[in-house]
Every structure is written in C-alpha cells, then in structure tokens.
Write a protein that holds these residues in place. Structure first.
Motif, PDB file in Angstrom:
ATOM      1  N   LEU A   6      27.902  13.818  15.651  1.00 50.59           N
ATOM      2  CA  LEU A   6      28.564  14.806  14.794  1.00 50.59           C
ATOM      3  C   LEU A   6      27.581  15.884  14.348  1.00 50.59           C
ATOM      4  O   LEU A   6      27.909  17.081  14.360  1.00 50.59           O
ATOM      5  N   ASN A   7      26.380  15.476  13.972  1.00 50.83           N
ATOM      6  CA  ASN A   7      25.366  16.455  13.568  1.00 50.83           C
ATOM      7  C   ASN A   7      25.006  17.396  14.710  1.00 50.83           C
ATOM      8  O   ASN A   7      24.858  18.607  14.508  1.00 50.83           O
ATOM      9  N   VAL A 112      26.743  17.624   8.147  1.00 57.12           N
ATOM     10  CA  VAL A 112      28.157  17.489   7.794  1.00 57.12           C
ATOM     11  C   VAL A 112      28.459  18.166   6.453  1.00 57.12           C
ATOM     12  O   VAL A 112      29.469  18.864   6.314  1.00 57.12           O
TER      13      VAL A 112
END
Length: 378
Positions: A6-7, A112
């Motif tokens: 996700l990062n 995030v």
C-alpha cells in the motif's frame, strides 16, 4: 493488501490519484454551484475594480482581504475574467494541498496517513466547495495549509529557506483574512517550544511585536466598517454572525479606548453574560449543526466531526513525541484561540471559522491513530 504494498502504491500513484480526485470534485462543485460572484464576493470584485482604476481600497481593512482581491485584480487585468480568478484560486489550492501532502510525509511513518488526510480535505464538500466561490475562504484555507506545511518543514530543516517560507506563509494567512492574526500566538508558541532554552529570550520582542500587530489589526477591522464593532455581537446577543436577537440583554459597554479595550471592558463588567453567550456560541462552533440545515446534513456533520474531536481529546494523553510536539502545540493553541474568538464575537453562518482548523483536527487524529496502532504492534 499489506502495508508495504500500500505504501509503495501511494508513493507511485498517490499524487496522480489525488489530482484526479481534486479535479473531479472541483468540476462537480462548479457544476452544482457555479462560480460564486454574488453577495460577499461583490465586495472583493468592487475593490479589485478600484485597483484597476488606480484607486485605493474603500476601507483600510480590505488590506487584510487583499489576497483574494489581488487574484481578482490580476485576472481582470490580464483579461481572463472572473472565471480566470476562480482558476487561479483553484491552482493556489492545488499547490497548497500537494505541498501539505508532501510535508505531512515527514511526520508520519506510513504513506497512508498523509494520503488519507489530503483525500479527506478534497472530498469533504463543506471544506473544499469554497474553491469555486470568490470569497476569501478558499485562499484562507489554502494559506492555512501552507502555514502548517511551513512549520513542519521548519522542524525538519532549520535553515534560512524554511524560516523565510514560514514568514511568507504567515503573511499570506494575515492577508487572506483578518482571522489570520489569530495564528500569531500559536506560531510564537511553536517557536518557543522548539528553540533551545538559552535562546528563548529572543522571542520576547517578537511577542511584543505580535501583540502590537494584533491590537492594530483588530482596531482597523472593527473601527473602519459601519456595520460592526468589537462589542456589537454582545450588545445584540448575536450567536451566528449577522443574526441578531430581537430582545437582547442590557449590558455595560464603553466607547472609550481601542476596540480591544472596549471588548475587555465588556467582559469585565458583564462576565456572566459573556460566559452564557459564549457557551452557546461554542456549541454551534464545534457541533456545526444549524436549524436551517436538513436533519440528514446535521447528522452527517456530527458523524464526521465527533470522532475527530474524540481523538483530539485522546491525543492530549498520548502524543508526547519530541519532534511532533511543537506542531501539536501550534495546532491545539490555534483551536483554543479560534474558540475564544468565537466566544467573544459569533460563529459563522456556514461554519467557515472551524473549517479553517479542519486540517488540524485531521492531522491530530491521524497521529493519534498511528501512535495507538504502533503501540499495539510493539
């Protein structure tokens, strides 16, 4: 999707995704509301036309709204019209958002949180819809983002460049709206917490200069308009600015001295009235609900804002990190001073005062959530 993936995705596509969302939301606001050139905007358009005709401002107080007036003046001067002014205003907002997003990355351990904060600023319509209005809110909110970003950058890179940008950001906030002077004390507290003990005495003349500037600007704003002064809201039991009580309480006031002194006189001699009226104003300020909003709209505001307040209160007990502390003190003191200002005057018809602090609540909430989750992992 794990945290690493996700990062990496946010690092690679985050800016593009945020830009797409910003463009979509801005176009949607234009479609729904059009370009806001009436009511309050008419004052700034009129002042811009006076500048084009090489005349000065109608009143000195317009200096502290001059950022919006300058944008309108520029767009009319280069013949791109009021639509062009909205485009310039929107581009200023876009720059502030991306600079803010980039700066936030320095105080979070994950991509995030900066991404989520910036996305919420874009999609939360009560905040972002002001971009299409030629009021002063859009440039004021954008300038507030720049100021917070400048403070963050200064924490991590203490050099002449970041300090100069901090000064410019503070100036832009003051020239965007008179409310900008309320950030003088929080910025001073930020510097006081950040500097070494041996050099704190340097901030004493800065504090004195800030107090003088505050009194000077307050006196100009309240004494150069026909429809307001520092005690009018108290005399008319005004809770929402511009809406006066039909049967106000009798209070003791004075016309002697500066506007700041007159306000001080009112508080000292009518403390019970001040406290009672101020408490009601605070309720409107923080809850944001209005009788003229629909029940669904009020419920939406409560559901969105109450969790932010909850985490802001919790943050007092857990956010003690040295690096983030000056930023945290700046944010909390800004919230406190804005709340006091509302107690002394009135709250805005459309919640415009508290929305200036919306990025602060989001940042504090995100830092609190990050801290709690990281403690659970350890």
């Amino acid at each position: 999707m794990n945290a690493t993936v996700l990062n990496n995705a946010i690092r690679k596509y985050g800016i593009s995704f945020l830009f797409g969302c910003w463009l979509l939301i801005t176009v949607l606001h234009l479609y729904l509301y059009g370009i806001g050139t009436t009511l309050e905007a008419e004052k700034y358009i009129g002042e811009a036309n006076r500048l084009i005709n090489r005349q000065g401002f109608t009143e000195v107080r317009y200096v502290f709204y001059s950022l919006t007036i300058f944008i309108i003046w520029l767009s009319l001067t280069i013949k791109i019209g009021l639509s062009g002014a909205v485009v310039i205003q929107a581009l200023y907002n876009l720059f502030a958002l991306f600079f803010f997003f980039k700066s936030l990355r320095q105080i979070f351990n994950s991509e995030v949180y900066p991404f989520a904060i910036t996305l919420l600023l874009i999609v939360f319509s009560p905040y972002s819809s002001w971009t299409v209005y030629l009021y002063t809110e859009s440039v004021f909110y954008s300038s507030c983002l720049l100021l917070l970003a400048a403070l963050i950058n200064y924490i991590f890179s203490k050099n002449a460049k970041t300090f100069f940008f901090l000064l410019i950001s503070m100036l832009l906030v003051i020239l965007a709206r008179p409310l900008g002077i309320l950030f003088l004390a929080p910025v001073w507290l930020f510097l006081f917490v950040d500097v070494k003990r041996k050099t704190k005495f340097i901030l004493i003349p800065i504090a004195i200069a800030g107090c003088v500037l505050f009194v000077y600007i307050s006196n100009i704003v309240f004494s150069t308009t026909n429809d307001a002064n520092s005690t009018l809201a108290a005399q008319t039991d005004c809770i929402i600015c511009g809406i006066r009580s039909p049967s106000p309480h009798a209070i003791k006031i004075t016309s002697d001295g500066s506007q700041v002194y007159q306000l001080y006189y009112y508080i000292i001699n009518n403390f019970e009235h001040f406290l009672q009226l101020g408490t009601i104003r605070l309720k409107y300020f923080f809850l944001m609900t209005r009788s003229y909003y629909s029940n669904l709209h009020n419920l939406f505001l409560l559901a969105f804002m109450i969790p932010l307040y909850f985490f802001t209160i919790i943050s007092w007990f857990i956010l003690k990190g040295r690096t983030y502390r000056p930023i945290y003190i700046f944010q909390l003191s800004s919230i406190f001073i804005f709340a006091v200002a509302v107690m002394l005057q009135c709250d805005d018809f459309h919640n415009r005062f508290i929305l200036a602090l919306f990025p602060f609540f989001l940042t504090i909430t995100a830092k609190t959530i990050e801290h709690v989750l990281e403690r659970k992992k350890s």
